[in-house]
Write an enzyme that holds these catalytic residues in place. Structure first.
Site, PDB file in Angstrom:
ATOM      1  N   GLU A 102      27.912  12.085  10.746  1.00  0.00           N
ATOM      2  CA  GLU A 102      28.190  12.294  12.201  1.00  0.00           C
ATOM      3  C   GLU A 102      27.006  11.797  12.953  1.00  0.00           C
ATOM      4  O   GLU A 102      25.876  12.003  12.341  1.00  0.00           O
ATOM      5  CB  GLU A 102      28.818  13.553  12.500  1.00  0.00           C
ATOM      6  CG  GLU A 102      30.134  13.943  11.906  1.00  0.00           C
ATOM      7  CD  GLU A 102      30.504  15.197  12.029  1.00  0.00           C
ATOM      8  OE1 GLU A 102      31.657  15.566  11.785  1.00  0.00           O
ATOM      9  OE2 GLU A 102      29.533  16.222  12.106  1.00  0.00           O
ATOM     10  N   GLU A 139      35.348  18.179  -1.321  1.00  0.00           N
ATOM     11  CA  GLU A 139      34.458  17.752   0.015  1.00  0.00           C
ATOM     12  C   GLU A 139      33.379  18.808   0.226  1.00  0.00           C
ATOM     13  O   GLU A 139      33.711  19.842   0.466  1.00  0.00           O
ATOM     14  CB  GLU A 139      35.366  17.565   1.072  1.00  0.00           C
ATOM     15  CG  GLU A 139      34.679  17.409   2.469  1.00  0.00           C
ATOM     16  CD  GLU A 139      35.354  17.444   3.753  1.00  0.00           C
ATOM     17  OE1 GLU A 139      35.052  16.936   4.692  1.00  0.00           O
ATOM     18  OE2 GLU A 139      36.644  18.022   3.502  1.00  0.00           O
ATOM     19  N   ASP A 184       0.678  -1.289  -0.062  1.00  0.00           N
ATOM     20  CA  ASP A 184      -0.175  -0.008   0.073  1.00  0.00           C
ATOM     21  C   ASP A 184       0.841   1.257  -0.116  1.00  0.00           C
ATOM     22  O   ASP A 184       1.415   1.799   0.970  1.00  0.00           O
ATOM     23  CB  ASP A 184      -0.904   0.009   1.363  1.00  0.00           C
ATOM     24  CG  ASP A 184      -1.824   1.345   1.424  1.00  0.00           C
ATOM     25  OD1 ASP A 184      -1.790   2.059   0.506  1.00  0.00           O
ATOM     26  OD2 ASP A 184      -2.545   1.498   2.326  1.00  0.00           O
ATOM     27  N   HIS A 229      29.828  15.595   5.609  1.00  0.00           N
ATOM     28  CA  HIS A 229      30.633  16.014   4.653  1.00  0.00           C
ATOM     29  C   HIS A 229      30.605  15.023   3.692  1.00  0.00           C
ATOM     30  O   HIS A 229      31.164  13.945   3.931  1.00  0.00           O
ATOM     31  CB  HIS A 229      32.108  16.299   5.186  1.00  0.00           C
ATOM     32  CG  HIS A 229      32.089  17.016   6.553  1.00  0.00           C
ATOM     33  ND1 HIS A 229      33.029  17.000   7.207  1.00  0.00           N
ATOM     34  CD2 HIS A 229      31.365  18.257   6.815  1.00  0.00           C
ATOM     35  CE1 HIS A 229      32.841  17.976   8.211  1.00  0.00           C
ATOM     36  NE2 HIS A 229      31.758  18.458   7.993  1.00  0.00           N
ATOM     37  N   GLU A 258      31.807   9.758  14.907  1.00  0.00           N
ATOM     38  CA  GLU A 258      31.821   9.267  13.404  1.00  0.00           C
ATOM     39  C   GLU A 258      32.378   8.129  13.155  1.00  0.00           C
ATOM     40  O   GLU A 258      33.634   7.619  13.636  1.00  0.00           O
ATOM     41  CB  GLU A 258      32.855  10.613  12.842  1.00  0.00           C
ATOM     42  CG  GLU A 258      32.990  10.530  11.401  1.00  0.00           C
ATOM     43  CD  GLU A 258      33.707  11.727  10.914  1.00  0.00           C
ATOM     44  OE1 GLU A 258      34.399  11.347   9.996  1.00  0.00           O
ATOM     45  OE2 GLU A 258      33.498  12.704  11.228  1.00  0.00           O
ATOM     46  N   GLU A 305      33.568  12.476  18.103  1.00  0.00           N
ATOM     47  CA  GLU A 305      33.674  13.741  17.630  1.00  0.00           C
ATOM     48  C   GLU A 305      33.711  14.857  18.593  1.00  0.00           C
ATOM     49  O   GLU A 305      33.746  14.681  19.706  1.00  0.00           O
ATOM     50  CB  GLU A 305      32.347  14.102  16.643  1.00  0.00           C
ATOM     51  CG  GLU A 305      32.780  13.581  15.176  1.00  0.00           C
ATOM     52  CD  GLU A 305      33.653  14.678  14.460  1.00  0.00           C
ATOM     53  OE1 GLU A 305      33.712  15.802  15.273  1.00  0.00           O
ATOM     54  OE2 GLU A 305      34.237  14.560  13.411  1.00  0.00           O
TER      55      GLU A 305
END
Length: 471
Positions: A132, A359, A51, A269, A220, A212
């Site tokens: 993160e 990045e 559904d 990132h 991370e 972190e």
């Protein structure tokens, strides 16, 4: 694998149930489970009905019937269930035509990869996200007509440095000092290692893990880059694993971008590069950061369309508690070799052709990976196709600029409402090759405005009582 090999695997490994998984438009995994004997070779082409009207961003109730088509290349055994279970990622299809469903995020990622090849610019796009997250000990929240609050807690939280813990041993990372103290200050080493090894167990090359910056369990785990579609699959597996490993330890994980006031938020990132015939399109020795002209144009596309991109890559109201001026947040629409407050950074350690990449630092882990990776690539390709030059790179401290220099640096928008407006005005680059469709864009805008922007806008904020109750 193909369908025949999957059916054999189910039999040989005595799999008892098969979990069929797909993703809704905002980006959460959905599933239902069938008995193992229901997975025949024919079921891969005939599909399984469900559904669609109950799935966020999908069908209306009058057109609810939909199909799931299992992808045999995505199978992995579930490391958390009591019985032997095989998980299979599926594509969503229309039951009348059998055609792929235009709002299926995975289909959008597949179309993006085909479009890349059709441009002749490259044949492969690689993505390497760094999501993160916080590992917490407790979370409570509620919102009714007459109350609204949240409460989160962590044994690591520096606010607990004075709490009676019988005994309180004092090892709690100070605010913004969680990067990288060893145990006992870092209390989550073993849990992160278990997460990393579980990821490897299901075929995800997890390479590094660490605490972190923020107090209260910010972490991370980095996973090795992969192609666009494959990384979309892996990001969902990643979230599934870290949440369930935490649950084993009676802890909880959140990927909210900004759960803690006055400490670092969680970003994602995204490293990316284009390749053609085994060569890195982004590499050219002897230039700034050894970037090719195509790489610079790709950056130009990302920066030009950044406001619209953030409607997909930082897609929650909470995202803009993180993307604020004056902190390390990547809000500056420039690129740089080393500056982490720039939207785009060229990692200084990516000096070889093989490692050269850029990045994009503004996205966060609330994003739907399929949509975010596809949108970023489409913006970058638009930059190459139209030779869009970005502003000159800037390697200065962006928070100590002279006023005339600071005036030249544009910033990302400050709210979800603003980036949705930007996407509404600037989305033609996403429509190329029919990768995104007008219907997908319209549905995304409508969902985000009605279900998220308005939901926050209409409710009193708890802190408003502190500011205004006595007026």
């Amino acid at each position: 694998m193909d369908a025949k090999e999957v059916v054999k695997w189910i039999k040989d490994r005595e799999i008892q149930v098969v979990d069929l998984r797909f993703v809704d438009l905002p980006g959460l995994w959905q599933h239902f489970t069938v008995a193992a004997n229901q997975m025949t070779e024919e079921s891969f082409s005939e599909g399984f009905g469900f559904d669609g009207s109950s799935i966020r961003g999908f069908q209306q109730i009058q057109e609810s019937d939909m199909l799931l088509f299992p992808d045999p290349n995505t199978c992995f055994e579930d490391p958390f269930t009591k019985v032997r279970s095989l998980n299979v990622i599926c594509n969503v299809g229309d039951p009348v035509t059998g055609e792929p469903y235009s709002r299926d995020p995975r289909f959008i990622a597949q179309k993006a990869e085909k479009y890349l090849v059709s441009t002749g610019i490259a044949d492969t796009a690689y993505f390497g996200p760094e999501p993160e997250f916080f590992i917490l000990d407790e979370v409570r929240f509620d919102q009714t007509y007459n109350k609204g609050y949240y409460f989160i807690d962590s044994a690591e939280g520096f606010w607990n440095s004075g709490r009676e813990e019988e005994p309180n041993l004092g090892y709690k990372p100070r605010y913004k000092e969680g990067y990288f103290p060893v145990a006992p200050m870092d209390s989550l080493q073993d849990i992160r290692t278990e997460m990393m090894l579980t990821l490897q167990e299901i075929g995800i090359a997890a390479e590094v893990h660490h605490h972190e910056v923020a107090t209260a369990g910010q972490c991370e785990i980095d996973i090795r880059f992969d192609t666009l579609l494959a990384m979309g699959d892996k990001l969902l597996k990643f979230k599934y694993v870290i949440k369930n490993v935490a649950r084993r330890h009676n802890k909880t994980v959140t990927l909210m971008p900004k759960p803690i006031f006055m400490d670092n938020g969680s970003g994602m990132h995204v490293h990316q590069s284009l390749w053609k015939n085994g060569k890195n399109v982004f590499y050219q020795a002897g230039t700034y950061a050894d970037l090719s002209r195509e790489a610079v144009y790709y950056i130009g596309g990302l920066l030009k369309h950044a406001s619209a991109l953030l409607a997909i890559c930082a897609p929650t109201t909470n995202s803009y508690r993180r993307l604020v001026p004056g902190y390390e947040a990547p809000i500056n629409l420039i690129y740089s070799q080393r500056n982490r407050s720039a939207c785009i950074r060229i990692p200084a350690y990516s000096r070889s052709e093989k490692a050269k990449r850029l990045e994009f630092r503004s996205p966060d882990p609330s994003a739907n990976g399929y949509l975010a990776f596809a949108a970023m690539m489409m913006a970058g390709l638009d930059g190459i196709q139209n030779k869009i030059m970005p502003p000159d790179p800037m390697d200065k401290d962006l928070y100590d600029l002279e006023p005339e220099d600071k005036a030249k640096v544009k910033s990302t928008p400050g709210s979800l409402e603003e980036v949705l407006d930007a996407l509404e005005k600037d989305h033609d680059f996403l429509l190329k090759g029919d990768v995104f469709t007008p219907d997908v864009i319209e549905t995304w805008l409508s969902y985000k405005r009605s279900r998220e922007v308005d939901a926050i806008r209409l409710r009193p904020h708890p802190y408003e009582f502190a500011m205004y109750f006595d007026i």
